[in-house]
Design a protein around this motif. Structure first.
Motif, short mmCIF file in Angstrom:
data_model
loop_
_atom_site.label_atom_id
_atom_site.label_comp_id
_atom_site.label_asym_id
_atom_site.label_seq_id
_atom_site.Cartn_x
_atom_site.Cartn_y
_atom_site.Cartn_z
N ARG A 52 24.13 20.53 48.96
CA ARG A 52 23.50 19.27 48.55
C ARG A 52 22.02 19.42 48.88
NH1 ARG A 52 28.52 17.41 50.45
NH2 ARG A 52 27.85 17.21 52.59
N ILE A 53 21.18 19.15 47.89
CA ILE A 53 19.76 19.39 48.06
C ILE A 53 18.97 18.30 47.33
CG2 ILE A 53 19.63 20.94 46.07
CD1 ILE A 53 17.68 22.67 47.70
N ASN A 54 17.85 17.93 47.88
CA ASN A 54 16.97 16.94 47.29
C ASN A 54 16.55 17.41 45.90
OD1 ASN A 54 14.01 16.16 46.75
ND2 ASN A 54 14.65 14.65 48.27
N ALA A 55 16.52 16.51 44.93
CA ALA A 55 16.20 16.87 43.54
C ALA A 55 14.80 17.48 43.41
CB ALA A 55 16.32 15.65 42.63
N GLU A 56 13.84 16.97 44.16
CA GLU A 56 12.48 17.51 44.09
C GLU A 56 12.42 18.94 44.64
OE1 GLU A 56 10.11 14.68 46.17
OE2 GLU A 56 10.03 13.30 44.48
N VAL A 57 13.14 19.18 45.72
CA VAL A 57 13.19 20.53 46.30
C VAL A 57 13.87 21.48 45.32
CG1 VAL A 57 14.16 21.92 48.18
CG2 VAL A 57 13.14 19.69 48.68
N LEU A 58 14.94 21.03 44.70
CA LEU A 58 15.65 21.86 43.72
C LEU A 58 14.74 22.20 42.54
CD1 LEU A 58 18.30 23.22 42.98
CD2 LEU A 58 18.96 21.10 41.84
N GLN A 59 14.00 21.24 42.05
CA GLN A 59 13.08 21.50 40.93
C GLN A 59 12.00 22.49 41.34
OE1 GLN A 59 11.74 17.61 39.82
NE2 GLN A 59 13.55 17.18 38.58
N ALA A 60 11.48 22.34 42.55
CA ALA A 60 10.46 23.27 43.04
C ALA A 60 11.03 24.68 43.17
CB ALA A 60 9.90 22.79 44.37
N MET A 61 12.26 24.79 43.68
CA MET A 61 12.89 26.10 43.79
C MET A 61 13.14 26.71 42.41
SD MET A 61 13.23 27.07 46.92
CE MET A 61 14.34 28.42 46.70
N GLN A 62 13.50 25.87 41.44
CA GLN A 62 13.72 26.38 40.08
C GLN A 62 12.42 26.92 39.49
OE1 GLN A 62 16.84 26.48 38.12
NE2 GLN A 62 15.42 28.00 37.32
N ARG A 63 11.32 26.19 39.68
CA ARG A 63 10.03 26.68 39.17
C ARG A 63 9.65 28.00 39.84
NH1 ARG A 63 8.75 21.22 39.83
NH2 ARG A 63 7.60 21.70 41.73
N TRP A 64 9.86 28.09 41.16
CA TRP A 64 9.54 29.30 41.91
C TRP A 64 10.40 30.46 41.42
CZ3 TRP A 64 10.11 29.71 47.96
CH2 TRP A 64 9.45 30.85 48.41
N SER A 65 11.69 30.22 41.24
CA SER A 65 12.57 31.29 40.77
C SER A 65 12.19 31.75 39.37
CB SER A 65 14.03 30.86 40.83
OG SER A 65 14.32 29.85 39.90
N ASP A 66 11.77 30.81 38.52
CA ASP A 66 11.30 31.18 37.18
C ASP A 66 10.06 32.08 37.28
OD1 ASP A 66 13.34 29.64 36.09
OD2 ASP A 66 12.03 27.95 35.60
N ASP A 67 9.13 31.72 38.16
CA ASP A 67 7.92 32.52 38.35
C ASP A 67 8.23 33.93 38.84
OD1 ASP A 67 6.44 30.32 37.61
OD2 ASP A 67 5.82 29.80 39.66
N GLU A 68 9.26 34.06 39.68
CA GLU A 68 9.63 35.35 40.27
C GLU A 68 10.65 36.11 39.43
OE1 GLU A 68 8.44 36.62 43.26
OE2 GLU A 68 7.05 34.92 43.35
N LEU A 69 11.04 35.53 38.29
CA LEU A 69 12.04 36.12 37.39
C LEU A 69 13.37 36.37 38.10
CD1 LEU A 69 9.74 38.63 35.50
CD2 LEU A 69 10.37 36.32 34.81
#
Length: 61
Positions: free
Chosen positions: A10-27
């Motif tokens: 269970r994770i805060n939606a804002e944290v999840l979105q930030a992690m998704q953007r970071w993972s996209d940047d890192e491929l």
């Protein structure tokens, strides 16, 4: 490779979105990025079995 285990997170939606953007940047996948961040935090805290903590950059060797 070590065995993988599933764990519901269970994770805060804002944290999840930030992690998704970071993972996209890192491929990386979101799951791989979360595992990478956790592993790095454990390594830096010297809590990862079998891996020594990195030297403190502020302290001369």
């Amino acid at each position: 490779m070590a065995d993988k285990k599933s764990y519901p997170l269970r994770i805060n939606a804002e944290v999840l979105q930030a992690m998704q953007r970071w993972s996209d940047d890192e491929l990386r996948s979101l799951n791989a990025q979360i595992e990478y961040v956790l592993r790095e935090a454990l390594r830096k805290a010297d809590r990862l079995p079998g891996e020594p903590a990195p030297p403190d950059k502020g302290t001369p060797p």
